[in-house]
Write a protein that holds these residues in place. Structure first.
Motif, PDB file in Angstrom:
ATOM      1  N   MET A   1       0.827  -1.212   0.000  1.00 34.77           N
ATOM      2  CA  MET A   1       0.000   0.000   0.000  1.00 34.77           C
ATOM      3  C   MET A   1       0.863   1.264   0.000  1.00 34.77           C
ATOM      4  SD  MET A   1      -3.212  -0.757   2.546  1.00 34.77           S
ATOM      5  CE  MET A   1      -3.045  -2.341   3.316  1.00 34.77           C
TER       6      MET A   1
ATOM      7  N   GLN B   1      -0.779   4.631  -1.121  1.00 35.31           N
ATOM      8  CA  GLN B   1      -2.079   4.539  -0.447  1.00 35.31           C
ATOM      9  C   GLN B   1      -1.890   4.622   1.076  1.00 35.31           C
ATOM     10  OE1 GLN B   1      -3.696   0.857  -1.905  1.00 35.31           O
ATOM     11  NE2 GLN B   1      -3.764   1.555  -4.030  1.00 35.31           N
TER      12      GLN B   1
ATOM     13  N   THR C   1      -4.887   4.216   3.686  1.00 35.86           N
ATOM     14  CA  THR C   1      -5.631   2.965   3.720  1.00 35.86           C
ATOM     15  C   THR C   1      -5.641   2.344   5.104  1.00 35.86           C
ATOM     16  OG1 THR C   1      -4.984   2.569   1.423  1.00 35.86           O
ATOM     17  CG2 THR C   1      -5.873   0.691   2.638  1.00 35.86           C
ATOM     18  N   HIS C   2      -4.531   2.483   5.826  1.00 40.26           N
ATOM     19  CA  HIS C   2      -4.436   1.913   7.177  1.00 40.26           C
ATOM     20  C   HIS C   2      -4.635   3.025   8.206  1.00 40.26           C
ATOM     21  CE1 HIS C   2      -2.944  -0.267  10.667  1.00 40.26           C
ATOM     22  NE2 HIS C   2      -3.021  -1.378   9.952  1.00 40.26           N
TER      23      HIS C   2
ATOM     24  N   GLN D   1      -2.647   7.091   8.698  1.00 42.40           N
ATOM     25  CA  GLN D   1      -3.364   8.279   8.239  1.00 42.40           C
ATOM     26  C   GLN D   1      -2.837   9.566   8.873  1.00 42.40           C
ATOM     27  OE1 GLN D   1      -7.452   7.438   9.130  1.00 42.40           O
ATOM     28  NE2 GLN D   1      -7.720   6.026   7.404  1.00 42.40           N
TER      29      GLN D   1
END
Length: 322
Positions: free
Chosen positions: A264, A269, A272-273, A277
């Motif tokens: 990820m 990305q 995503t977790h 973030q």
């Protein structure tokens, strides 16, 4: 995967217990949020971990501290001694210094420890006691001076002696005198920016262009009870990768959740977790500025989480023979 990842650092939480209650500590501090039980790592866990690490074809920084004070584990000297037998393992730990006796100083200087770090917040006993409740600054300084003197007496360059000061508001005005007091007596001083996790995992000096977090490829976390955490920000081991006796360490660290998270991050990305973030730890790999002050004889390295000061004089003298 095309190749097996091997970490460069293994964080071995030998103890989750502590004798202080520090302002910024989410495990034992006044605003603690960690709810997992705490204890001392048992021999079957630490011996199994070190034995496997010794077979890896890589130099490993074995960091024997975590959510507690490592000297609370009565087996710590045995852990350091066992790890020091293997040429690829470089052990070290961070301590609050309260339990660091002369006998400990003798052991550390005569052992194969690579580094030791003392957490000291400033030069005032009063403010130190307020941000590090139950601490005694004069006692800690005396213990540190014993180590410094003993290393010098025995003409040793190791272990490297590091200091970490958290720049709380209460001690901001003590940073300069703290540096003046210790910079030319130890190897490195780190002045760490204060943040208040879990509410904040942000650092004040972060590049705009986000990159994959280096910790996913470099750091393995093993809690005192043998569980593997996702990374050092997984304070509660909410994202357990497995347990020490379940499988080999590398098998657990190269599959499942962490492998997916690496993918990820490589895809950009990051949101995503939930742990990634609002986390700036990825930025700590980026050295934003490095300044050498020849007049004052020290080097300053600016990172996202801290500023590192290293004495040039001390570095020069460390290579001298007695």
């Amino acid at each position: 995967m095309s190749c097996q990842q091997i970490p460069s650092q293994v964080v071995l939480e030998v103890s989750g217990l502590c004798n202080l209650s520090c302002k910024g500590c989410i495990v034992h501090g006044p605003q603690k949020s960690v709810t997992r039980p705490m204890g001392n790592m048992q021999e079957d866990v630490w011996r199994s971990v070190i034995k496997e690490i010794s077979t890896w074809d890589k130099t490993i920084n074995l960091t024997t501290h975590g959510g507690g004070e490592p000297l609370f584990n009565p087996s710590l000297q045995n852990i350091i001694t066992y790890a020091g037998q293997f040429p690829n393992i470089k052990p070290g730990f961070l301590t609050n210094g309260m339990l660091f006796t002369k006998e400990w100083a003798e052991f550390v200087v005569d052992s194969n420890m690579d580094w030791i770090c003392f957490s000291i917040d400033g030069i005032s006993p009063n403010t130190h006691a307020s941000v590090r409740k139950n601490s005694d600054l004069l006692r800690i300084e005396d213990n540190l001076n014993t180590l410094i003197g003993l290393r010098k007496k025995k003409c040793r360059n190791t272990p490297r002696i590091l200091l970490n000061m958290v720049s709380y508001d209460e001690v901001q005005d003590q940073v300069e005198p703290f540096l003046n007091t210790w910079l030319h007596q130890v190897d490195t001083i780190m002045v760490s920016h204060y943040r208040n996790p879990p509410q904040s995992k942000r650092w004040p000096r972060v590049p705009a262009n986000r990159k994959p977090c280096f910790l996913l490829w470099s750091q393995m976390i093993i809690a005192w009870d043998g569980r593997l955490g996702l990374c050092c920000e997984d304070f509660n081991i909410d994202y357990c990768l497995g347990c020490v006796h379940d499988n080999s360490l590398l098998a657990m660290w190269n599959s499942g959740m962490i492998d997916e998270l690496r993918h990820m991050h490589l895809q950009g990305q990051y949101d995503t977790h939930p742990m990634c973030q609002c986390c700036d730890t990825w930025a700590d790999e980026v050295v934003q500025q490095e300044i050498i002050d020849q007049a004052k004889r020290y080097k300053t390295v600016y990172k996202a989480s801290q500023i590192e000061f290293s004495s040039l004089t001390h570095c020069d003298n460390s290579h001298a023979t007695c």
